[in-house]
Design a protein around this motif. Structure first.
Motif, PDB file in Angstrom:
ATOM      1  N   UNK A 161       2.528 -10.079 -38.114  1.00  0.00           N
ATOM      2  CA  UNK A 161       1.103  -9.840 -38.349  1.00  0.00           C
ATOM      3  C   UNK A 161       0.871  -9.773 -39.857  1.00  0.00           C
ATOM      4  N   UNK A 162      -0.369  -9.906 -40.257  1.00  0.00           N
ATOM      5  CA  UNK A 162      -0.700  -9.859 -41.683  1.00  0.00           C
ATOM      6  C   UNK A 162      -0.241  -8.534 -42.294  1.00  0.00           C
ATOM      7  N   UNK A 163       0.269  -8.576 -43.527  1.00  0.00           N
ATOM      8  CA  UNK A 163       0.822  -7.357 -44.144  1.00  0.00           C
ATOM      9  C   UNK A 163      -0.229  -6.340 -44.574  1.00  0.00           C
ATOM     10  N   UNK A 164      -1.492  -6.686 -44.476  1.00  0.00           N
ATOM     11  CA  UNK A 164      -2.533  -5.724 -44.834  1.00  0.00           C
ATOM     12  C   UNK A 164      -2.621  -5.482 -46.326  1.00  0.00           C
ATOM     13  N   UNK A 165      -2.905  -4.243 -46.697  1.00  0.00           N
ATOM     14  CA  UNK A 165      -3.141  -3.907 -48.100  1.00  0.00           C
ATOM     15  C   UNK A 165      -1.897  -3.333 -48.781  1.00  0.00           C
ATOM     16  N   UNK A 166      -0.729  -3.723 -48.320  1.00  0.00           N
ATOM     17  CA  UNK A 166       0.496  -3.204 -48.922  1.00  0.00           C
ATOM     18  C   UNK A 166       0.732  -3.739 -50.316  1.00  0.00           C
ATOM     19  N   UNK A 167       1.810  -3.298 -50.958  1.00  0.00           N
ATOM     20  CA  UNK A 167       2.099  -3.736 -52.327  1.00  0.00           C
ATOM     21  C   UNK A 167       2.442  -5.211 -52.392  1.00  0.00           C
ATOM     22  N   UNK A 168       2.297  -5.760 -53.577  1.00  0.00           N
ATOM     23  CA  UNK A 168       2.661  -7.146 -53.855  1.00  0.00           C
ATOM     24  C   UNK A 168       3.934  -7.139 -54.700  1.00  0.00           C
ATOM     25  N   UNK A 169       4.551  -8.303 -54.880  1.00  0.00           N
ATOM     26  CA  UNK A 169       5.741  -8.375 -55.723  1.00  0.00           C
ATOM     27  C   UNK A 169       5.475  -7.814 -57.111  1.00  0.00           C
ATOM     28  N   UNK A 170       4.265  -8.051 -57.608  1.00  0.00           N
ATOM     29  CA  UNK A 170       3.902  -7.552 -58.933  1.00  0.00           C
ATOM     30  C   UNK A 170       4.007  -6.036 -59.021  1.00  0.00           C
ATOM     31  N   UNK A 171       3.845  -5.354 -57.888  1.00  0.00           N
ATOM     32  CA  UNK A 171       3.923  -3.892 -57.864  1.00  0.00           C
ATOM     33  C   UNK A 171       5.357  -3.395 -57.740  1.00  0.00           C
ATOM     34  N   UNK A 172       6.274  -4.281 -57.328  1.00  0.00           N
ATOM     35  CA  UNK A 172       7.637  -3.863 -57.024  1.00  0.00           C
ATOM     36  C   UNK A 172       8.664  -4.258 -58.074  1.00  0.00           C
ATOM     37  N   UNK A 173       8.503  -5.450 -58.646  1.00  0.00           N
ATOM     38  CA  UNK A 173       9.524  -5.994 -59.552  1.00  0.00           C
ATOM     39  C   UNK A 173       9.428  -5.320 -60.913  1.00  0.00           C
ATOM     40  N   UNK A 174      10.553  -4.803 -61.409  1.00  0.00           N
ATOM     41  CA  UNK A 174      10.556  -4.132 -62.715  1.00  0.00           C
ATOM     42  C   UNK A 174      11.196  -4.987 -63.804  1.00  0.00           C
ATOM     43  N   UNK A 175      11.723  -6.146 -63.463  1.00  0.00           N
ATOM     44  CA  UNK A 175      12.360  -7.017 -64.454  1.00  0.00           C
ATOM     45  C   UNK A 175      11.333  -7.560 -65.444  1.00  0.00           C
ATOM     46  N   UNK A 176      11.725  -7.642 -66.714  1.00  0.00           N
ATOM     47  CA  UNK A 176      10.869  -8.251 -67.737  1.00  0.00           C
ATOM     48  C   UNK A 176      11.030  -9.759 -67.786  1.00  0.00           C
ATOM     49  N   UNK A 177      12.164 -10.261 -67.317  1.00  0.00           N
ATOM     50  CA  UNK A 177      12.437 -11.698 -67.287  1.00  0.00           C
ATOM     51  C   UNK A 177      13.298 -11.990 -66.069  1.00  0.00           C
ATOM     52  N   UNK A 178      13.238 -13.224 -65.599  1.00  0.00           N
ATOM     53  CA  UNK A 178      14.016 -13.620 -64.433  1.00  0.00           C
ATOM     54  C   UNK A 178      15.148 -14.550 -64.847  1.00  0.00           C
ATOM     55  N   UNK A 179      16.282 -14.392 -64.196  1.00  0.00           N
ATOM     56  CA  UNK A 179      17.423 -15.272 -64.422  1.00  0.00           C
ATOM     57  C   UNK A 179      17.555 -16.199 -63.228  1.00  0.00           C
ATOM     58  N   UNK A 180      17.203 -17.472 -63.443  1.00  0.00           N
ATOM     59  CA  UNK A 180      17.202 -18.463 -62.365  1.00  0.00           C
ATOM     60  C   UNK A 180      18.556 -19.156 -62.318  1.00  0.00           C
TER      61      UNK A 180
END
Length: 317
Positions: A148-167
């Protein structure tokens, strides 16, 4: 007279819908469902939200778009707020196309190439990621998905604390069993998955540019963060001046539009490889930045080139 009035009113209402939502009711819904917008997120109750640029504000936004739509096999380690002690891996595609997994090893994996179609990819990934983290904390393992739709929960922007990503781009999917001790019985499935993965490499000299070999052709696909209108104008200026050729023999063929960003695409001569693109990509980026800063009036030739480029766009999501 009454019929003409009804037609005029209907046309006016449709025009208003396009003006307010930016999407024609009869156009394909940008969520990727395959339905028309009026029957999907444009319908009453058809969708609570549609976020056209779901990864905006995250580090590596352009790379995340590429991993979601263009790259067969890649991973990104993430640090999640409140779960610093749990290894989290964001992957392009997980085993069994799972949305997320709580692994027996204690790791948590989340997949980007999952089509939930609830309107906000960032919130969808965040929801399954949190569920998988809760499983690991409870000492459980298994696949996690959304019904079902996740509703008004957090987004990745609210969870990720990294300043940069290592791909990390992988040749295949051997990383699927990297945390598994007993690998017996997995060889066939892994071999099948590896055969389907086209050779891909991320350029190291610029951001979010990916070389790929389809077997009969090679391509450079480069996700760019600039606003669409500005980027189209800049690319048109470069095209008119002949500066849109990355390497000799290459041809700029058009653009993908995905998750609110454009990804220009070049056909490359077979045998080019990724390494040969590194220095030319830096030179092209410098020329593009100069064209983006150019505020002079457009010539008729540039306007014509811009219109041609606009017609060579394919919307993925």
């Amino acid at each position: 007279m009454a019929k003409k009035s009804r037609v005029k009113s209907r046309q006016s209402a449709q025009s208003s819908a396009v003006a307010e939502g930016g999407i024609s009711p009869r156009a394909a819904c940008p969520c990727g469902s395959g339905k028309r917008y009026k029957a999907c997120h444009g319908a009453p109750g058809g969708g609570a939200v549609f976020v056209a640029r779901p990864f905006e504000g995250l580090p590596g936004e352009c790379d995340l778009v590429a991993l979601r739509e263009l790259v067969p096999s890649a991973t990104v380690p993430l640090t999640i707020k409140g779960y610093d002690d749990v290894p989290v891996l964001l992957g392009s595609l997980l085993p069994l196309a799972a949305p997320a997994m709580a692994r027996d090893s204690g790791q948590v994996w989340a997949g980007l190439q999952v089509q939930h179609n609830y309107g906000d990819v960032s919130r969808e990934v965040a929801a399954v990621l949190l569920d998988a983290l809760a499983k690991v904390k409870a000492g459980e393992s298994g696949i996690v998905g959304l019904t079902a739709a996740p509703g008004d929960g957090p987004r990745l922007q609210d969870l990720v604390t990294d300043d940069a990503l290592t791909i990390t781009v992988h040749e295949g999917f051997d990383w699927w069993i990297g945390d598994v001790e007993d690998k017996s019985g997995m060889e066939h499935a892994l071999e099948h998955a590896n055969e389907a993965a086209m050779p891909t490499a991320r350029l190291s000299s610029v951001e979010a540019a990916y070389w790929t070999d389809t077997g009969t052709k090679e391509h450079l696909r480069w996700v760019m963060p600039e606003a669409e209108e500005d980027l189209l104008t800049a690319l048109a200026r470069l095209h008119v001046s002949g500066a849109d050729v990355i390497v000799p023999g290459a041809r700029f063929v058009g653009m993908f539009r995905a998750h609110g960003l454009l990804a220009p695409v070049w056909d490359l001569p077979v045998g080019t490889g990724a390494e040969a693109l590194e220095e030319p990509a830096v030179a092209f980026k410098a020329a593009l930045d100069e064209a983006l800063a150019d505020t002079s009036d457009l010539t008729a030739e540039v306007r014509s080139a811009r219109a041609g480029l606009a017609n060579r766009q394919v919307t993925i999501r």
